[in-house]
Design an enzyme around this catalytic site. Sequence first.
Site, PDB file in Angstrom:
ATOM      1  N   ASP A   5       0.858  -1.184   0.000  1.00  0.00           N
ATOM      2  CA  ASP A   5       0.000   0.000   0.000  1.00  0.00           C
ATOM      3  C   ASP A   5       0.893   1.233   0.000  1.00  0.00           C
ATOM      4  O   ASP A   5       2.088   1.171   0.322  1.00  0.00           O
ATOM      5  CB  ASP A   5      -0.926  -0.029   1.215  1.00  0.00           C
ATOM      6  CG  ASP A   5      -2.156   0.831   1.022  1.00  0.00           C
ATOM      7  OD1 ASP A   5      -2.270   1.471  -0.039  1.00  0.00           O
ATOM      8  OD2 ASP A   5      -3.009   0.865   1.926  1.00  0.00           O
TER       9      ASP A   5
ATOM     10  N   ALA B 179     -12.105   2.455   0.467  1.00  0.00           N
ATOM     11  CA  ALA B 179     -12.899   3.242   1.426  1.00  0.00           C
ATOM     12  C   ALA B 179     -14.207   2.564   1.795  1.00  0.00           C
ATOM     13  O   ALA B 179     -15.227   3.231   2.000  1.00  0.00           O
ATOM     14  CB  ALA B 179     -13.155   4.642   0.875  1.00  0.00           C
TER      15      ALA B 179
ATOM     16  N   CYS C 153      -8.100 -24.887  18.041  1.00  0.00           N
ATOM     17  CA  CYS C 153      -9.287 -25.178  18.849  1.00  0.00           C
ATOM     18  C   CYS C 153      -9.372 -26.644  19.253  1.00  0.00           C
ATOM     19  O   CYS C 153     -10.002 -26.958  20.275  1.00  0.00           O
ATOM     20  CB  CYS C 153     -10.540 -24.752  18.078  1.00  0.00           C
ATOM     21  SG  CYS C 153     -10.615 -22.966  17.817  1.00  0.00           S
TER      22      CYS C 153
END
Length: 496
Positions: free
Chosen positions: A93, A196, A284
């Site tokens: 980014d 966005a 788990c």
Amino acid sequence: MRDCFETRDGDALGRIGELTVPRAGRTVETPALLPVINPNIRTVSPARLEAEFGADALITNAYIIRGTDDLRERALDRGLHDMLEFSGAIVTDSGSFQLAEYGDIDVTTREILEFQREIGSDVATPVDVPTPPDAARETAEADLETTERALADAQAVDTGEMLVNAPVQGSTYLDLREAAARHADGTDLDVFPVGAVVPLMNDYRYADVVDVLAAAKRGLGADRPVHLFGAGHPMMFALAAAMGADLFDSAAYAIYARDDRYLTVRGTRHLDDLTYLPCECPICTAHTPDDIRAADDDERERLLAEHNLHVSFGELRRIKTAIREGNLLELVETRARAHPAMLDGYRALLDHAAQLERHDPASKGSFFYCSAESARRPEVVRHHDRLDRLDAPDRLLVTEGNAPSGDRFDAAWRLLPPFGPVPRALSETYPFTAELPDRTDRTAQEAAARGVARLVDANPETDVTVAHDDWADTALDRLPASVRVELLGARPDRNA
């Protein structure tokens, strides 16, 4: 590099594809999850993401690396792949997030793209402006002009084999999103992030996310890879994939773990609220909630982050299986029952059924009618649209029962909610082999009545009789006045 993406299988707008990333020497199968790597914090190492979780790609922030002396020197000296110990594709980014958060950054598109190339990024991002939801239209338009200038600047940079993102902005103005996508599609850039949308997802505005994605998809060519920026929660992966998102990036796996939050495909649970771990992942099956609560902070964070990754990658595998088998919308419907906002998102997706239908395969394995929403699926839209092509005989019976004996009618077609009239010659073809509940709901009957109306409009000279099995009045009211209506008789259990 516009030939970097190829699709293999599709269902609704979802597709299994191959994104060729030449600089990494990798082909990434999509839908793909890109774990976000904070250059300063590694909850799970990139090497383990690749070796243990099967990550083909990840995303990190070139702006942070550039602005941190130690990171910048290491990245320039060793390159991103060596620095992160990751051999898959690395997306970077540009600082646009920081621009949205803080209002200003000290880098241009040319500077950040050249830096991304120098440090060995495989897919780079220009400096676009992520306009938040519900901004003033004038703000969204001005920001979009800035983003379009950034895309023009990006095209002028020599990026070699490095792919470059062309972000699609426009806030919650769907016409601006579509126009922005069409503009981005007209560039020679490679991957198309829809930006966005994180504030929408944070506020559970999944219907708005769907509308934004639909608008972007209308402006993009069908062969353009779409990245839904910040879509990190597995609960909404199937919905986004059905709307055509190919890439997801997740910081949620780590951020949520720091807050003792445990991801599931039905939402988020806090560790303190768990008596059992409702998951089959390695974390788990080897631990109890008490085990994890008793761990020190770093170990607890790591265990939760690894569980969150297992759940996220597992959901993507389920999505790919569903696309391959042609039942992605059934998976979306299952996920939609997890939260009212997800159901809003699914209903918004069905608002775009005509758009989905243009890309939805005409033949699949099976159609399961699971709820009233199923009456709005693309397959129903397609059948209603094609009823105009059918030539009906002079005297036609459309019936939920068997074809009658005698010559009162020239032909007897099936009356199949939610599709409506179906010639018996088509009865064994998709989707008319649908698995339907015995207790047909009113919405399916109303959809079938609309199908009858379409057939009558296309064949005004045909004498149509509808034989129904105790339809609701709201469905019967949708039949044209010219249609003769007969009652087959209610089911025995209705008379009990």
